[in-house]
Design an enzyme around this catalytic site. Structure first.
Site, PDB file in Angstrom:
ATOM      1  N   HIS A 386       0.821  -1.215   0.000  1.00 43.90           N
ATOM      2  CA  HIS A 386       0.000   0.000   0.000  1.00 43.90           C
ATOM      3  C   HIS A 386       0.852   1.261   0.000  1.00 43.90           C
ATOM      4  CE1 HIS A 386      -3.734   2.003   0.110  1.00 43.90           C
ATOM      5  NE2 HIS A 386      -4.406   1.133   0.849  1.00 43.90           N
ATOM      6  N   ASP A 390      -2.461   2.519  -4.280  1.00 48.97           N
ATOM      7  CA  ASP A 390      -3.688   2.443  -3.486  1.00 48.97           C
ATOM      8  C   ASP A 390      -4.568   1.287  -3.938  1.00 48.97           C
ATOM      9  OD1 ASP A 390      -2.950   4.717  -2.017  1.00 48.97           O
ATOM     10  OD2 ASP A 390      -3.775   6.044  -3.564  1.00 48.97           O
TER      11      ASP A 390
END
Length: 413
Positions: A386, A390
Site C-alpha cells: 500500500h 492504493d
C-alpha cells in the site's frame, strides 16, 4: 593420498554453503557415487556424492557450519592413509567420532544411525520425517538400493502407526495437559538452510511493508473449455499441454504491461517501475518454498510461458535451480489450488509490490441472464504494498486479470 570432498559451488553468486546433514560418520565405508552429505546455500539444497570408493577418514566441516565453496568438507581413502602430510591413525579417527558424541547424545536416533555396527541406511529426507514422527528407524524396512530407507517407507510406517493408534486409543494417546512438565519432551530442529532464509524474508516482508490483500472470483468456464478443446491441437503442433496456471501466468503478464506500477519495487524511498516482466512462480518443495523466475516474460507467447513454467518446476523438484534462476523477479504468482485452498493471503516477496494467490477452481450454480448455469469459479487473492499504490489501481489490475481469463481468446491475439 586421501581424496578430498569439497563444498560445491551452487550458482555464481554463492559465497557460503553449509552441511545440513552428514549421511556418513568417520570410519564408515562408502561407494563411489553414494550420497555422503546434504549441503545447502540459501534456497538450494543438494546431495554430495562420494567421488571415490573407500572409508570416511575425517569430517572437516560439522553440520550447520558455513564455509566458502571449494572448502574441503571431508576426506575419503583407505584406513591409515595420509591426509595431506599427516597420517590418519586410529586415535585420530576415534577423536573424530568423539567430537560428534555430544550432538549424538542429544538425539538418540542420530546416534544409532552414525555409530551402530550394522548402520541403518536412510535418506536425509526420510530420516527427518522419521524423527518428526518419532519412529524407530531400526524397525522400518527399507525398500531402496541396499535396503536404504526411503521417504515412501517412512510414509508407510506412519500409516501403520496411525492405524495402531486408532485401534488402541487408550494405550497410545496421552493428554499433554496431564503430563508433568519435566516429563514432556519435544524435538528441537535447528532453523537453517532454506527454512531459515524463508523465515527471515517473510518476517522482514511483514515488518517492512504495508501489505493489503483483496479478493476476486473469476468465471473460468470458457477458459477451461478452450483448454480442453485445444489440447489435441496443441499436443500435435507444439508437443505441449496447456494448464490453468499457464493461462493465469499469461493473463498476469499482459495485465502487468498495462499497470506498470504493479510491476515495481520500492527501494530506498524510490519506486522503480520496470518495463520488463520477470515473473516469479512459487514452487513448494519438501524443504521449503522456492521461487524460480521466468525472465522477460513479456516477450513470451502462451506456449513459451507454459514450457518455461514446466522446465523451472522440474528443475526445482530435482534440486537443479541455480541462484540466478531465483533472482530478479518483479511479480510473483503463488498457486495453492492443488491443495484445495480457495482464498488465502499470500505474503509479498520483497522488494516486489505485488503477489497473486491462486486458489482451487470449483463449480457452482450462477445466474447468466435469467438462466441458472453450472460455472467454474477461480478465486484470486492479490496482496500489494500500500506504500506504492492504493486500492483502486490494485483492484483495476486484478479486474484486468479477470477480464483476460474470462475472455481467454484475447490472450491468443
Amino acid at each position: 593420498m586421501a581424496v578430498e570432498v569439497v563444498m560445491p559451488k551452487l550458482g555464481m553468486a554463492m559465497k557460503e554453503g553449509a552441511v545440513s546433514l552428514w549421511n556418513k560418520a568417520v570410519g564408515d565405508s562408502v561407494e563411489k557415487g553414494e550420497p555422503i552429505a546434504s549441503v545447502n546455500s540459501e534456497k538450494i539444497e543438494i546431495d554430495v556424492e562420494s567421488p571415490a570408493e573407500g572409508t570416511v577418514l575425517q569430517i572437516a566441516v560439522p553440520e550447520g557450519e558455513g564455509v566458502p565453496p571449494g572448502t574441503v568438507i571431508c576426506y575419503i581413502g583407505n584406513p591409515g592413509e595420509k591426509i595431506g602430510t599427516q597420517p590418519i591413525s586410529a586415535s585420530v579417527q576415534n577423536a573424530g567420532s568423539e567430537s560428534q558424541a555430544p550432538a549424538n547424545e542429544l538425539n538418540p536416533s542420530v546416534n544409532k544411525v552414525k555409530t551402530a555396527g550394522d548402520r541403518v541406511k536412510i535418506s536425509p529426507v526420510a530420516k527427518k520425517m522419521a524423527e518428526a514422527a518419532v519412529l524407530d528407524i531400526e524397525k522400518i524396512k527399507g525398500t531402496g538400493p541396499g535396503g536404504r530407507i526411503t521417504k515412501e517407507d517412512v510414509q508407510e510406517a506412519m500409516k501403520s502407526q496411525r492405524a495402531l493408534q486408532a485401534e488402541h486409543p487408550k494405550e497410545t494417546r496421552i493428554d499433554p495437559q496431564i503430563v508433568p512438565a519435566q516429563e514432556t519432551q519435544a524435538q528441537q530442529v535447528q532453523l537453517s538452510g532454506i527454512r531459515k532464509v524463508i523465515a527471515c524474508r517473510m518476517h522482514d516482508s511483514l515488518q517492512k511493508t504495508a501489505q493489503l490483500t483483496i479478493n476476486m472470483k473469476v468465471d473460468v468456464t470458457d477458459m477451461i473449455a478452450l483448454q480442453k478443446q485445444s489440447a489435441e491441437a496443441v499436443q500435435k503442433n507444439v508437443n505441449n499441454n496447456l494448464s490453468v496456471t499457464d493461462f493465469i501466468a499469461r493473463a498476469v503478464v499482459l495485465s502487468l504491461k498495462k499497470y506498470q506500477e504493479m510491476n515495481s519495487a520500492l527501494i530506498e524511498d524510490k519506486i522503480h517501475l520496470f518495463k520488463q516482466v520477470h515473473l516469479g512462480l512459487a514452487v513448494a518443495l519438501e524443504k521449503g518454498l522456492v521461487v524460480p523466475v521466468i525472465r522477460h516474460a513479456e516477450k513470451c507467447s502462451l506456449n513459451d510461458l507454459s514450457r518455461s513454467i514446466k522446465e523451472l518446476a522440474q528443475k526445482a523438484r530435482q534440486g537443479q535451480l541455480s541462484n540466478e534462476d531465483m533472482q530478479g523477479s518483479t511479480f510473483t504468482i503463488s498457486n495453492l489450488g492443488a491443495y484445495g485452498v480457495e482464498h488465502f493471503t499470500p505474503v509479498l516477496n520483497p522488494p516486489e509490490t505485488g503477489i497473486l494467490g491462486v486458489g482451487a477452481v470449483y463449480d457452482t450454480p450462477v445466474f447468466v441472464g435469467e438462466n441458472l448455469e453450472r460455472r467454474s469459479i477461480l478465486p484470486l487473492s492479490l496482496t500489494f504494498d500500500h506504500r506504492v499504490l492504493d486500492g483502486a489501481p490494485a483492484a483495476a489490475f486484478l479486474q484486468t486479470v479477470k477480464q483476460y481469463l474470462e475472455a481467454p481468446i484475447t490472450m491468443l491475439i
